[in-house]
Design a protein around this motif. Structure first.
Motif, PDB file in Angstrom:
ATOM      1  N   GLN A  71     -38.608  -0.958  33.799  1.00  0.00           N
ATOM      2  CA  GLN A  71     -38.583  -0.611  32.383  1.00  0.00           C
ATOM      3  C   GLN A  71     -37.438  -1.353  31.710  1.00  0.00           C
ATOM      4  N   ASN A 120     -40.949   6.418  35.552  1.00  0.00           N
ATOM      5  CA  ASN A 120     -40.644   6.775  34.171  1.00  0.00           C
ATOM      6  C   ASN A 120     -39.701   7.972  34.117  1.00  0.00           C
ATOM      7  N   MET A 140     -36.774   2.682  25.447  1.00  0.00           N
ATOM      8  CA  MET A 140     -37.318   2.159  26.705  1.00  0.00           C
ATOM      9  C   MET A 140     -38.780   1.771  26.548  1.00  0.00           C
ATOM     10  N   THR A 141     -39.161   0.700  27.254  1.00  0.00           N
ATOM     11  CA  THR A 141     -40.553   0.251  27.235  1.00  0.00           C
ATOM     12  C   THR A 141     -41.397   1.115  28.176  1.00  0.00           C
ATOM     13  N   PRO A 143     -43.373   1.940  31.449  1.00  0.00           N
ATOM     14  CA  PRO A 143     -43.108   1.470  32.811  1.00  0.00           C
ATOM     15  C   PRO A 143     -44.181   0.501  33.306  1.00  0.00           C
TER      16      PRO A 143
END
Length: 212
Positions: A71, A120, A140-141, A143
């Motif tokens: 991530q 995640n 956060m992007t 996962p």
């Protein structure tokens, strides 16, 4: 660029180690709830190294293929967080998280989804705690599940080259009564390390001020 270009002082390293310890302990607590077993952690190792060296550090420990949940995080400092397992451990983790109730084919069918969700939970709890202690927020992007060896997992962060320096921190962990072990690793580029240094300075001042 030499590693002398930017380094963490002993006090800054101690402060970051403490912050990471608390974040990882919270992540371990969440993992313990998911697998129903004690999670053992090592003290975080924090180094400023080239990305090539970071890949080698994992490669020296693991000769087999690896599975990682990756991530990216952005904010006042940015980078990539990875939850890394030897490939043979990943299915055991899925079995643990699902309570050993699935047959082998079902485990294979949901492996990707279960790994992404586990990563995640662990990476988010770790990073959210760190951001909270530094009084900043991080985004956060989604996962991503990756497979490969050390060099494949440690693709350059942003526009850095493999020789570019990164802050590399990693923690070994193991689930006590199962054959599950892995690493939590974070990579940050130098601009992020400079931002992090400033936040650590503020954190240290708050602690010293409160102790005074």
């Amino acid at each position: 660029m030499s590693s002398d270009a930017i380094t963490l002082s002993e006090l800054e390293t101690d402060a970051l180690t403490e912050i990471v310890n608390i974040g990882v302990s919270r992540a371990a607590s969440n993992l313990r709830k998911m697998v129903g077993d004690q999670v053992l952690l090592s003290v975080p190792s924090i180094e400023v190294v080239s990305q090539r060296r970071a890949a080698r550090l994992i490669g020296e420990r693991e000769i087999n293929q690896l599975v990682a949940v990756s991530q990216d995080f952005t904010g006042v400092f940015s980078g990539r967080a990875l939850l890394i397992f030897p490939e043979e451990n990943s299915l055991e983790l899925v079995r643990a998280v699902t309570g050993d109730e699935l047959d082998p084919q079902e485990v294979l069918d949901i492996e990707h989804e279960a790994l992404a969700e586990t990563g995640n939970v662990i990476l988010n709890s770790c990073l959210a705690t760190m951001a909270n202690m530094l009084q900043r927020s991080l985004t956060m992007t989604i996962p991503e599940v990756l497979r490969g060896d050390g060099p494949a997992l440690f693709q350059p962060v942003d526009h850095e080259t493999a020789d570019g320096l990164v802050l590399f921190l990693y923690i070994d962990f193991a689930v006590r009564s199962r054959d599950i072990r892995g690493y939590i690793a974070m990579l940050m580029d130098l601009p992020s390390l400079q931002a992090l240094k400033q936040l650590l300075g503020e954190f240290i001042e708050r602690i010293v001020g409160n102790d005074g």
